[in-house]
Design a protein around this motif. Structure first.
Motif, PDB file in Angstrom:
ATOM      1  N   ILE A  81      27.937  66.341 -37.007  1.00  0.00           N
ATOM      2  CA  ILE A  81      27.366  65.326 -36.104  1.00  0.00           C
ATOM      3  C   ILE A  81      27.032  66.002 -34.780  1.00  0.00           C
ATOM      4  N   LEU A  94      26.401  65.924 -30.744  1.00  0.00           N
ATOM      5  CA  LEU A  94      26.617  65.126 -29.535  1.00  0.00           C
ATOM      6  C   LEU A  94      25.511  65.480 -28.559  1.00  0.00           C
ATOM      7  N   ALA A 135      32.873  56.627 -32.657  1.00  0.00           N
ATOM      8  CA  ALA A 135      31.459  56.921 -32.940  1.00  0.00           C
ATOM      9  C   ALA A 135      31.357  57.983 -34.036  1.00  0.00           C
ATOM     10  N   ILE A 136      32.275  58.985 -33.953  1.00  0.00           N
ATOM     11  CA  ILE A 136      32.261  60.036 -34.989  1.00  0.00           C
ATOM     12  C   ILE A 136      32.768  59.459 -36.313  1.00  0.00           C
ATOM     13  N   SER A 171      30.269  57.199 -38.193  1.00  0.00           N
ATOM     14  CA  SER A 171      28.909  57.731 -38.404  1.00  0.00           C
ATOM     15  C   SER A 171      28.929  58.583 -39.664  1.00  0.00           C
ATOM     16  N   GLY A 225      25.088  62.768 -38.352  1.00  0.00           N
ATOM     17  CA  GLY A 225      24.758  61.669 -37.429  1.00  0.00           C
ATOM     18  C   GLY A 225      24.450  62.194 -36.033  1.00  0.00           C
ATOM     19  N   LYS A 226      23.938  61.290 -35.196  1.00  0.00           N
ATOM     20  CA  LYS A 226      23.615  61.701 -33.815  1.00  0.00           C
ATOM     21  C   LYS A 226      24.319  60.753 -32.853  1.00  0.00           C
ATOM     22  N   ILE A 227      25.026  61.338 -31.888  1.00  0.00           N
ATOM     23  CA  ILE A 227      25.691  60.504 -30.876  1.00  0.00           C
ATOM     24  C   ILE A 227      25.108  60.862 -29.522  1.00  0.00           C
ATOM     25  N   ASP A 244      25.756  55.548 -31.195  1.00  0.00           N
ATOM     26  CA  ASP A 244      25.744  56.295 -32.459  1.00  0.00           C
ATOM     27  C   ASP A 244      24.744  55.653 -33.401  1.00  0.00           C
ATOM     28  N   ASN A 245      24.380  56.405 -34.463  1.00  0.00           N
ATOM     29  CA  ASN A 245      23.492  55.812 -35.468  1.00  0.00           C
ATOM     30  C   ASN A 245      24.252  55.648 -36.791  1.00  0.00           C
ATOM     31  N   GLY A 246      25.524  55.173 -36.604  1.00  0.00           N
ATOM     32  CA  GLY A 246      26.415  55.016 -37.756  1.00  0.00           C
ATOM     33  C   GLY A 246      26.258  53.696 -38.479  1.00  0.00           C
ATOM     34  N   GLY A 261      23.609  51.314 -36.252  1.00  0.00           N
ATOM     35  CA  GLY A 261      24.431  51.994 -35.246  1.00  0.00           C
ATOM     36  C   GLY A 261      24.903  51.054 -34.155  1.00  0.00           C
TER      37      GLY A 261
END
Ligand code: ADP
Length: 524
Positions: free
Chosen positions: A398, A400, A429-430, A433, A437-439, A456-458, A514
């Motif tokens: 992931i 950050l 967030a981690i 996701s 993923g992207k935070i 986040d895009n979780g 997310g």
């Protein structure tokens, strides 16, 4: 000296100038004399009148205004004239006739007996007075009075008019009801002689001042015992003077508003208030006791959790120590480290975290958790937190991303607690996701607040769960949270930290797309 004839002429002239019709009728019902007004009104010459039957002449009076009267009565000699002849007593009556224009005419007729020495009526004098004008004025006046009375009687206040001696000259319906006396017992009575005013010196003085000096006054809540039931009433009184042309007090108007309902309502309200206060006092006492018990229970719970944490932490440390030893020995012997060791390590870490979260929440409940504030740099703190979670993020590949928006905003806060807050949100967030993923993290300042956004895009949070995620032990997907080492306590701690600093946390999330957590912290 004037002679008798001259005197008689003078008298005739005087009688002729009188505006009322006068005629003399003898016992044979013939007119023996009349004045000019009478002559003019019957529209005949003196010769045509004298010695003629009154029944022939009088109906001609004023274009026949008395025609009906005479035609009806004189012929059978039951008219007023006949009555005076028979009784020897004067009479007076009013005749009403309608002219061709349908308007009414009123004539007052007086018939006087003229008597001889034997006290016999030998002739009568009839005086016909046109009182139409006065009657009309009287009628108008009466109508006006009735109208005034109607207005006064329908007024929702009691109204009494006084003369300058303080006597009641008029009282409306409500005033009569209030005094509970018939009209004739009220009119003419001095208002200040009513018992309630008589015994109230202050009010008596006010009335006397009103009538003597013309000073108006108002008086509130005069207590009044209404007869016959003896119920208490309260009156608000306003009295104003009336002045004549010379500005002298000619009387007064005294008005009273029945304020009983308001007073009764007020008294009831006061009683209710007193009762309520009593109940509130009792309830407060009960609540105090319950509170005390609750406090004792919280303290007991805190003590229990603190003791339990302590008791659990020791064996956990021992297990962790033994595990570390076993791992290093295995490494030394070049043996494979059993998979179960990893599992035990992660469970120990999870339990340690649960224990530390529980301890903190118990402290917040007990009010023993305090803030140690110093000046901290938000930008730097965010980066430090990101750094410490780098390994965790890399495990899931992931990234950050620190947005250019990140600012070195300085706030006055408890660094350890804010760090804990940011770590919790970042760890979530981690956790929630997927791989790669992207935070995104950025901060801004707005209206005296430093705002930190972590996006986040979780997996996102369902709408219906969003209001509850800050509650203790609330987890959207229990299985997943547990699998990720979650306890359901993280966000409730975050909320406490933000609020303890005078800030708050907001969440915006869409399932499958997310979540964005925004932490608001006051700059000063
Ligand atoms: P947990 O230890 O279970 O993560 P938290 O109090 O930190 O407990 O979070 C409460 C619940 O909110 C979590 O169980 C999870 O369902 C949800 N949650 C928190 N953060 C996120 C996120 N970034 N994405 C999706 N769900 C989240």
């Amino acid at each position: 000296m004037k002679n008798t004839k001259q005197s008689q002429n003078d008298l005739k002239q005087i009688i002729d100038t009188i505006q009322n019709g006068i005629c003399v009728i003898n016992k044979k019902y013939k007119i023996t004399n009349c004045n000019k007004t009478f002559q003019k009104n019957v529209n005949l010459s003196m010769e045509e009148i004298i010695n003629q039957p009154c029944a022939k002449i009088i109906p001609l009076y004023n274009k026949g205004i008395l025609k009906e009267h005479c035609a009806r009565t004189v012929c059978n000699k039951e008219c007023g004239t006949a009555k005076v002849f028979s009784t020897g007593e004067a009479i007076e009556y009013v005749e009403v006739d309608v002219d061709e224009k349908n308007s009414k005419h009123y004539h007052k007729i007086n018939v006087f007996p003229a008597k001889n020495e034997k006290n016999e009526t030998y002739q009568v004098v009839m005086i016909i007075r046109n009182i139409t004008m006065r009657a009309r004025i009287n009628m108008e006046h009466q109508k006006l009075s009735e109208f005034n009375e109607k207005i006064l009687n329908s007024a929702p206040i009691s109204i009494v008019a006084l003369d300058n001696g303080g006597k009641v000259i008029s009282a409306n319906k409500l005033a009569r009801e209030l005094m509970d006396k018939p009209k004739n017992q009220i009119i003419g009575r001095r208002l200040i002689d009513t018992p309630e005013i008589k015994k109230n010196h202050g009010l008596r003085e006010l009335y006397l001042n009103l009538l003597e000096e013309g000073e108006l006054f108002s008086y509130e809540n005069l207590q009044y015992t209404a007869t016959p039931k003896g119920e208490k009433k309260y009156l608000n009184i306003i009295a104003v003077p009336l002045f004549d042309k010379n500005k002298k007090v000619s009387g007064a108007i005294s008005m009273a508003i029945n304020n009983t309902e308001a007073i009764v309502a007020k008294t009831n309200l006061e009683d209710m208030n007193r009762n309520l206060e009593k109940i509130v006092l009792e309830r407060t006492k009960e609540l105090d006791q319950i509170n005390k018990k609750l406090q004792e229970m919280i303290e007991l719970k805190s003590k229990f959790i603190a003791d339990a944490s302590h008791e659990l932490r020791t064996p956990l440390t021992v297990i962790q120590g033994n595990l570390d030893l076993a791992i290093s020995e295995a490494k030394n012997r070049n043996e494979d480290i059993p998979e179960a060791f990893d599992l035990i390590t992660s469970e120990i870490m999870r339990m340690t975290r649960v224990l530390s979260d529980l301890t903190m929440l118990t402290n917040t409940d007990a009010g023993t958790e305090k803030l140690q504030k110093t000046e901290i740099n938000i930008g730097k703190l965010i980066k430090a937190c990101g750094q410490s979670l780098m390994i965790l993020a890399e495990q899931k590949r992931i990234s950050l991303i620190y947005r250019p928006g990140i600012k070195n905003i300085k706030i006055f806060a408890d660094e350890d607690k804010i760090e804990k807050l940011l770590l919790n949100i970042l760890r979530n967030a981690i956790k929630y996701s997927g791989e790669k993923g992207k935070i995104k993290i950025w901060s801004e300042s707005k209206e005296n607040f430093a705002i930190i956004h972590i996006q986040d895009n979780g997996i996102g949070i369902p709408k219906e769960d969003q209001p509850f995620i800050f509650e203790r032990f609330y987890r959207v997907d229990k299985a997943r949270s547990r699998a990720e080492g979650g306890t359901g306590l993280g966000l409730s701690i975050c909320r406490w930290i933000a609020e303890a600093h005078g800030g708050h946390i907001e969440v915006a999330s869409e399932l499958g797309k997310g979540s964005t957590f925004s932490v608001y912290l006051p700059i000063r």
